[in-house]
Design a protein around this motif. Structure first.
Motif, short mmCIF file in Angstrom:
data_model
loop_
_atom_site.label_atom_id
_atom_site.label_comp_id
_atom_site.label_asym_id
_atom_site.label_seq_id
_atom_site.Cartn_x
_atom_site.Cartn_y
_atom_site.Cartn_z
N GLY A 228 30.44 14.70 -53.46
CA GLY A 228 31.02 14.63 -52.13
C GLY A 228 30.25 13.68 -51.24
O GLY A 228 30.16 13.86 -50.02
N SER A 286 42.58 17.59 -52.53
CA SER A 286 42.18 17.41 -51.15
C SER A 286 43.06 16.31 -50.57
O SER A 286 43.64 15.51 -51.32
CB SER A 286 40.72 16.98 -51.07
N GLN B 55 28.83 24.51 -44.22
CA GLN B 55 29.41 23.23 -43.82
C GLN B 55 28.42 22.40 -43.01
O GLN B 55 28.32 21.18 -43.19
CB GLN B 55 30.66 23.49 -42.98
N CYS B 58 25.70 20.94 -45.19
CA CYS B 58 26.22 19.81 -45.96
C CYS B 58 26.31 18.57 -45.09
O CYS B 58 25.90 17.48 -45.49
CB CYS B 58 27.62 20.14 -46.50
N ALA B 59 26.81 18.75 -43.89
CA ALA B 59 26.97 17.61 -42.99
C ALA B 59 25.62 16.99 -42.67
O ALA B 59 25.48 15.77 -42.63
CB ALA B 59 27.66 18.06 -41.71
N ASP B 64 30.01 15.80 -48.13
CA ASP B 64 31.27 16.37 -47.69
C ASP B 64 31.83 17.23 -48.81
O ASP B 64 32.41 16.72 -49.77
CB ASP B 64 32.25 15.25 -47.33
N ALA B 67 35.60 16.67 -49.70
CA ALA B 67 36.15 15.34 -49.93
C ALA B 67 37.15 15.35 -51.08
O ALA B 67 38.22 14.76 -51.01
CB ALA B 67 35.04 14.34 -50.20
N ARG B 132 38.10 22.64 -39.38
CA ARG B 132 37.64 21.82 -40.51
C ARG B 132 38.81 21.39 -41.39
O ARG B 132 38.84 20.27 -41.88
CB ARG B 132 36.63 22.60 -41.34
N LYS B 135 40.55 18.56 -39.67
CA LYS B 135 39.81 17.30 -39.77
C LYS B 135 40.12 16.61 -41.09
O LYS B 135 40.22 15.39 -41.16
CB LYS B 135 38.31 17.57 -39.68
N LYS B 136 40.28 17.38 -42.14
CA LYS B 136 40.58 16.80 -43.44
C LYS B 136 42.00 16.24 -43.48
O LYS B 136 42.26 15.24 -44.14
CB LYS B 136 40.44 17.87 -44.53
#
Lengths: 385, 244
Positions: A228, A286, B55, B58-59, B64, B67, B132, B135-136
């Motif tokens: 990712g 995704s 989350q 990870c950020a 991501d 992703a 979230r 956003k994706k």
């Protein structure tokens, strides 16, 4: 906050304490209640709050009054909260701390954490609704000096001593959760190493420090995909995508032919996303997977194309439906009817309004149609100039 | 001497060697992730607070987890399916209501309707989860966006262009669900023309409805806002469905 009733805080017969948490401040809607930080207790029947220093200041809400509740994450300088939405108070409700409130929700602000476990227990109680099955005896009146029966007095003494012991001995922290956070931190440390390594590789590729084959580049991209991590290299050099995306593209090429035909040769990407993921059921795509797969349609010589309109709307369209054909047929339709709105055009072709509008806009862009934009709507006419 | 060896002498590690190294480290990482998943997968699925932590971490490190469905995070922790499915539900709710609100909906209303659609026994989702997922969705074009209004957000699901002027009028309308030209002129100190321009645009995009029957001045109603205000009167059946 006007749903709260003054309470002695003593549990009634058949009412059991489920969990308590110190360091909780109450909010009336979004505003801090004019109360100090206290203790919140959850029983099988009620939500009780008590001031830490002044035990006389104690109030409760029956759980049946809760409509639903949700978490509000902590922020910088802000504690995590649980927002509780409540049914309106009944007009003959007993007195409480607030006469009226413009809000139909309260918040519990967890200044000493504990919100996770509290939320979990509250969820359980709200699901089980034990209060419906074990009605309590006549509620003990608030300290107005009325008589209580011997039985209930005895019971409340027992409960009180239990409450005291709980209050004085801190509850054990919910071990699984704190362990989880610890494990998570350790995992993230390792993930960070991977990110740093990939950045080092990316900069070397850029500066050509080495002999990277096409194959190695593809492998690298797939590692980034697995982790990712955003790919800084291929943003500049449009690569062939990963094998995964190429495989996806082929699957989509098969799967979308019939649906596209049914919908006039074009579907919004969000529509495709829903269609494909609903069909898959699990191991879903995704949004980025979908976009990246669509980007390689052309290079794989599949009969589909990804197309982005000026408005930013992204569609998948059948290659067989050429642009000129679509515009020409749009012009035909509009000429035949004299004029058309997006809604009318959509109905005519069985397209979504969004895509119908895009086609008309395209025809307009090419100079075949002109618009009449009023508050009654956007209408297209053949361009006679 | 071959070029490769020269580089090695200088002590610089080559990219292809690092790629080989990465391959090995990836396998190790996968094992760690598998172990983590075996212990905490359920917790992530059930605990929205934990998801937020996950989350955010990870950020911070530049990863991501959403992703790709093919990513380790998605495959092993199942976070992917959770958010991608939520994305589908969000799109469907927005589509179903678009004719009424023009493609603008409060985050609260969206949250309530998604919860309702998921049913009583489904996993709970928080507003953070929705944000979230939205956003994706932006990756797919189609104008998914969020406009800050009154302490929360309006979720936009159509490509209607909304600039700062439109946004500030929406914020002004938030309290009552409608706004008038006078209110705009008074609060924002605009001229009539500018106010009219913005309101016309909102009308054309189907985001506002005009009520000329209102006593006094015409009122511009935003269905996205007033439907949420009226939905607070939930029926008992709806209330039961909303309890997790």
């Amino acid at each position: 906050m006007d749903r709260f009733l003054w309470s002695s805080g003593l549990l009634e017969m058949n009412e059991t304490l489920v969990i308590q948490q110190r360091g909780v401040r109450l909010y009336d809607g979004d505003e801090k209640a004019k109360l100090d930080v206290g203790v919140v207790l959850l029983s099988t029947h009620r939500l009780i709050w008590r001031d830490l220093k002044n035990h006389e200041c104690c109030m409760a809400i029956p759980l049946s009054q809760i409509i639903f509740f949700e978490e509000q994450a902590a922020g910088i300088g802000k504690s995590a909260k649980i927002v509780i939405h409540l049914h309106p108070a009944s007009p003959n409700k007993d007195p409480g701390p607030y006469q009226s409130s413009k809000f139909s929700y309260i918040k519990l602000s967890f200044k000493e954490h504990g919100q996770i476990e509290f939320y979990r227990r509250l969820s359980e109680e709200m699901t089980q609704k034990r209060w419906e099955r074990t009605p309590v005896s006549q509620p003990i009146p608030t300290g107005t000096g009325s008589q209580v029966t011997v039985m209930s007095a005895w019971w409340s003494i027992c409960v009180w001593s239990v409450w005291e012991s709980l209050h004085l001995t801190p509850l054990p922290t919910s071990v699984p959760s704190s362990q989880a956070f610890e494990d998570l931190s350790k995992l993230m440390e390792k993930a960070k190493e991977m990110v740093e390594l990939s950045r080092s590789i990316a900069s070397k590729i850029k500066e050509k420090q080495g002999d990277i084959t096409e194959d190695e580049t593809i492998r690298f991209k797939s590692y980034l995909l697995s982790m990712g991590i955003a790919n800084p290299v291929t943003r500049e050099t449009h690569g062939s995508g990963t094998h995964y995306h190429m495989q996806l593209a082929r699957q989509l090429g098969d799967m979308l032919l019939a649906p596209l035909e049914e919908r006039g040769g074009m579907m919004a990407l969000t529509e495709v996303y829903c269609l494909v993921n609903r069909a898959r059921g699990m191991e879903l795509l995704s949004p980025e997977d979908l976009v990246n797969a669509c980007k390689v349609f052309e290079s794989l010589k599949l009969p589909l194309r990804l197309r982005v309109f000026d408005s930013g709307v992204m569609v998948v369209q059948l290659q067989s439906h050429s642009e000129e054909e679509m515009i020409a047929s749009a012009l035909d339709n509009v000429s035949e009817k004299g004029s058309l709105t997006s809604e009318e055009f959509a109905k005519l072709l069985g397209l979504s309004v969004l895509l119908a509008k895009e086609r008309l806009l395209l025809a307009e862009k090419m100079g075949h149609l002109c618009r009449d934009d009023s508050v009654e709507g956007l209408r297209f006419y053949p361009n006679l100039f | 001497m071959p070029v490769k060896a020269k580089y090695k002498e200088r002590g610089t590690v080559l990219a292809e060697d690092q790629i080989a190294q990465m391959s090995k480290q990836l396998e190790t990482f996968k094992t760690h992730l598998e172990e983590f998943a075996s212990k905490h997968k359920q917790e992530i699925r059930k605990n929205s607070q934990f998801r937020v932590q996950f989350q955010e971490m990870c950020a911070t490190i530049g990863v991501d987890p959403l992703a790709s469905g093919k990513g380790f995070w998605s495959e092993m922790l199942g976070v992917g399916d959770f958010y991608y499915e939520l994305g589908v539900q969000i799109i469907e709710v927005c589509l179903a209501l678009k004719h009424r609100n023009g493609g603008l909906i409060t985050l609260d209303e969206l949250h309530q309707r998604v919860l309702k659609g998921r049913g009583k026994f489904a996993q709970d989702v928080s507003q953070d989860d929705l944000v979230r997922a939205i956003k994706k969705l932006k990756a797919m074009g189609n104008g998914f966006g969020m406009i800050p209004v009154g302490g929360s957000y309006l979720v936009q699901s159509v490509p209607a262009e909304l600039n700062m002027d439109h946004t500030v009028v929406l914020q002004l309308a938030e309290k009552k669900g409608y706004v008038t030209v006078s209110e705009i002129k008074e609060s924002l100190k605009w001229e009539t023309e500018r106010a009219g321009h913005v309101l016309d645009h909102l009308l054309k995009e189907g985001l506002a409805w005009l009520d000329t029957q209102a006593s006094g001045e015409s009122q511009y109603w935003l269905p996205a806002l007033f439907s949420e205000l009226s939905s607070q009167d939930v029926t008992p059946e709806e209330a039961n469905q909303m309890v997790p």
